[in-house]
Write an enzyme that holds these catalytic residues in place. Structure first.
Site, PDB file in Angstrom:
ATOM      1  N   ASP A 293       0.822  -1.215  -0.236  1.00  0.00           N
ATOM      2  CA  ASP A 293       0.008  -0.069   0.005  1.00  0.00           C
ATOM      3  C   ASP A 293       0.716   1.190  -0.111  1.00  0.00           C
ATOM      4  OD1 ASP A 293      -1.955  -1.880   0.377  1.00  0.00           O
ATOM      5  OD2 ASP A 293      -2.719  -1.169   2.291  1.00  0.00           O
TER       6      ASP A 293
ATOM      7  N   LYS B  45      -6.819  -4.778  -3.109  1.00  0.00           N
ATOM      8  CA  LYS B  45      -7.357  -5.314  -2.089  1.00  0.00           C
ATOM      9  C   LYS B  45      -8.353  -4.405  -1.190  1.00  0.00           C
ATOM     10  CE  LYS B  45      -3.623  -4.249   1.150  1.00  0.00           C
ATOM     11  NZ  LYS B  45      -4.177  -3.503   2.279  1.00  0.00           N
TER      12      LYS B  45
ATOM     13  N   CYS C  16      -2.274  -2.474   7.833  1.00  0.00           N
ATOM     14  CA  CYS C  16      -2.212  -3.488   6.799  1.00  0.00           C
ATOM     15  C   CYS C  16      -0.956  -4.356   6.493  1.00  0.00           C
ATOM     16  CB  CYS C  16      -2.381  -2.632   5.372  1.00  0.00           C
ATOM     17  SG  CYS C  16      -3.885  -1.933   5.229  1.00  0.00           S
TER      18      CYS C  16
HETATM   19  C1  C5J Z   1      -3.258   0.640   5.531  1.00  0.00           C
HETATM   20  C2  C5J Z   1      -4.853   1.861   6.656  1.00  0.00           C
HETATM   21  N1  C5J Z   1      -2.498   0.664   4.367  1.00  0.00           N
HETATM   22  N2  C5J Z   1      -3.903   2.076   7.558  1.00  0.00           N
HETATM   23  N3  C5J Z   1      -4.310   1.171   5.672  1.00  0.00           N
HETATM   24  O1  C5J Z   1      -2.403   0.270   6.528  1.00  0.00           O
HETATM   25  O2  C5J Z   1      -5.957   2.024   6.484  1.00  0.00           O
END
Ligand code: C5J
Length: 220
Positions: free
Chosen positions: A24, A129, A162
């Site tokens: 991400d 995702k 994540c």
């Molecule tokens: C991720 C989030 N990628 N913190 N998303 O950690 O909402």
């Protein structure tokens, strides 16, 4: 086998079975105006890890090992975003709402893109995702099987959401997991520290942690 100087003890890295999973590293989490900032976070600490993530990616590419990228984002009709997720955060700045980088956390919008410095190469796997974990509602497990991977090095954001969720899912599926300490970040320094400690507690109960340079040394 290469030996990575890691915590809680050395990680035996198998250069033929290891892959990199970059979680991400999207504009929505790293740039002002995106999802991360809409939740009240300072995004600058996340931008600071881009060079370390780029170095890790370059090392895996140079070693001919797979690099897998994930993006947290949703279908434009939000059919994959349950209300329990959609209704978090301030009204008008929630998933699907319009923002400076397009609709927040929606597939195909500029904010959902990976930051340009870490752009995937053609042929690299990029998985969208809808959840925090990268195994939920994605073909990740099947792809890892297809690639013959048994060890996963993790980088990306955020450490305790994540990244940690995906590491736990991978650990439960039998993958040996190693988190690159300087190539992951949280909006909350104390959460990052706690996550690193949790992962390696109790004899690597979720996995190992190591610096990028130590991982690349063992890979080379
Ligand atoms: C991720 C989030 N990628 N913190 N998303 O950690 O909402």
């Amino acid at each position: 086998m290469g030996t990575v100087s890691a915590l809680p003890f050395a990680f035996a890295l198998d250069p033929a079975r290891v892959g990199l999973v970059v979680i991400d590293m999207q504009r929505d989490f790293l740039e002002p105006g995106g999802f991360g900032e809409s939740l009240g976070n300072d995004v600058h600490p996340l931008q600071a890890i881009v060079p370390a993530v780029a170095k890790l990616i370059a090392g895996f590419r140079a070693a001919g090992r797979p690099v897998i990228h994930t993006r947290e984002c949703h279908a434009p009709d939000l059919s994959d975003c349950p209300p329990a997720k959609r209704l978090r955060g301030p009204e008008g700045k929630r998933i699907g709402d319009p923002g400076p980088m397009g609709r927040i956390l929606v597939r195909g919008e500029p904010g959902a893109d990976i930051v340009p410095d870490l752009a995937p190469l053609p042929g690299e796997l990029v998985l969208d995702k809808p959840g925090k974990g990268a195994f939920h509602a994605t073909p990740l497990d099947a792809e890892l099987e297809r690639l013959g991977l048994r060890q996963l090095v993790f980088a990306g954001v955020t450490t305790e959401v994540c990244v940690q969720t995906t590491m736990r899912e991978a650990n439960d599926r039998g993958y040996e997991c190693l988190l690159a300490e300087d190539a992951t970040e949280s909006y909350f320094p104390e959460f990052k520290a706690a996550t690193l400690a949790m992962i390696r507690a109790q004899g690597a109960i979720v996995g190992w942690t190591a610096e990028t340079d130590a991982i690349l040394e063992a890979l080379a």
